[in-house]
Structure formats: C-alpha cells, structure tokens
Design a protein around this motif. Structure first.
Motif, PDB file in Angstrom:
ATOM      1  N   ASN A   1       0.831  -1.208   0.000  1.00 22.80           N
ATOM      2  CA  ASN A   1       0.000   0.000   0.000  1.00 22.80           C
ATOM      3  C   ASN A   1       0.862   1.254   0.000  1.00 22.80           C
ATOM      4  O   ASN A   1       0.514   2.249  -0.618  1.00 22.80           O
ATOM      5  N   ARG A   2       1.995   1.212   0.702  1.00 17.54           N
ATOM      6  CA  ARG A   2       2.869   2.375   0.776  1.00 17.54           C
ATOM      7  C   ARG A   2       3.399   2.759  -0.610  1.00 17.54           C
ATOM      8  O   ARG A   2       3.394   3.933  -0.977  1.00 17.54           O
ATOM      9  N   ILE A   3       3.835   1.784  -1.373  1.00 18.96           N
ATOM     10  CA  ILE A   3       4.346   2.070  -2.720  1.00 18.96           C
ATOM     11  C   ILE A   3       3.224   2.574  -3.608  1.00 18.96           C
ATOM     12  O   ILE A   3       3.375   3.568  -4.319  1.00 18.96           O
ATOM     13  N   ARG A   4       2.085   1.901  -3.575  1.00 19.39           N
ATOM     14  CA  ARG A   4       0.965   2.324  -4.430  1.00 19.39           C
ATOM     15  C   ARG A   4       0.495   3.741  -4.095  1.00 19.39           C
ATOM     16  O   ARG A   4       0.217   4.533  -4.982  1.00 19.39           O
ATOM     17  N   LEU A   5       0.425   4.070  -2.814  1.00 20.83           N
ATOM     18  CA  LEU A   5       0.017   5.408  -2.398  1.00 20.83           C
ATOM     19  C   LEU A   5       1.042   6.457  -2.827  1.00 20.83           C
ATOM     20  O   LEU A   5       0.682   7.516  -3.331  1.00 20.83           O
ATOM     21  N   SER A   6       2.314   6.148  -2.647  1.00 18.51           N
ATOM     22  CA  SER A   6       3.381   7.067  -3.043  1.00 18.51           C
ATOM     23  C   SER A   6       3.298   7.380  -4.532  1.00 18.51           C
ATOM     24  O   SER A   6       3.441   8.538  -4.950  1.00 18.51           O
TER      25      SER A   6
END
Length: 67
Positions: A47-52
């Motif tokens: 989720n962190r990569i996708r949100l970034s």
C-alpha cells in the motif's frame, strides 16, 4: 530501475533477506518528473508504494500478491 527502453539506469542493493519493497523508497525518490508508469513484480506490492505513486499521478503496474 530501468528506463522506458528497458535499459538499467539505477541500482540499489539491499541484504538478501530484505523484502523488495523496503529498498523501493530509495529508487522511487529519484523518479523523473515525467514518469507515467512504474512496472514491478509482486515483491513491490504494498500500500505504501501504491500510495506514493498515486500521489505523484504515476500508474502502478504491479500484480497483487497471491495472499
């Protein structure tokens, strides 16, 4: 990291037991401003990569993990 033609342009090594997405922050921080898409394998599904990427209007082409 590779350019649009698949040529390597940047490398970040991590320890062998470290998940792929932990080193991704280093590489994502230096993406060019005109980047439209990022392609990665399941190891980069977080989720962190996708949100970034979404915050920078970059499409994430990353398959979900099997679990």
């Amino acid at each position: 990291m590779c350019d649009g033609l698949g040529r390597p342009v940047r490398l970040h090594l991590t320890a062998g037991q470290v998940s792929d997405f932990r080193g991704a922050d280093v590489l994502l921080a230096v993406l060019r401003d005109d980047t439209e898409e990022v392609i990665g394998d399941r190891g980069y599904d977080s989720n962190r990569i996708r949100l970034s990427l979404a915050e920078r209007n970059i499409t994430a082409c990353i398959p979900p993990k099997k679990n």
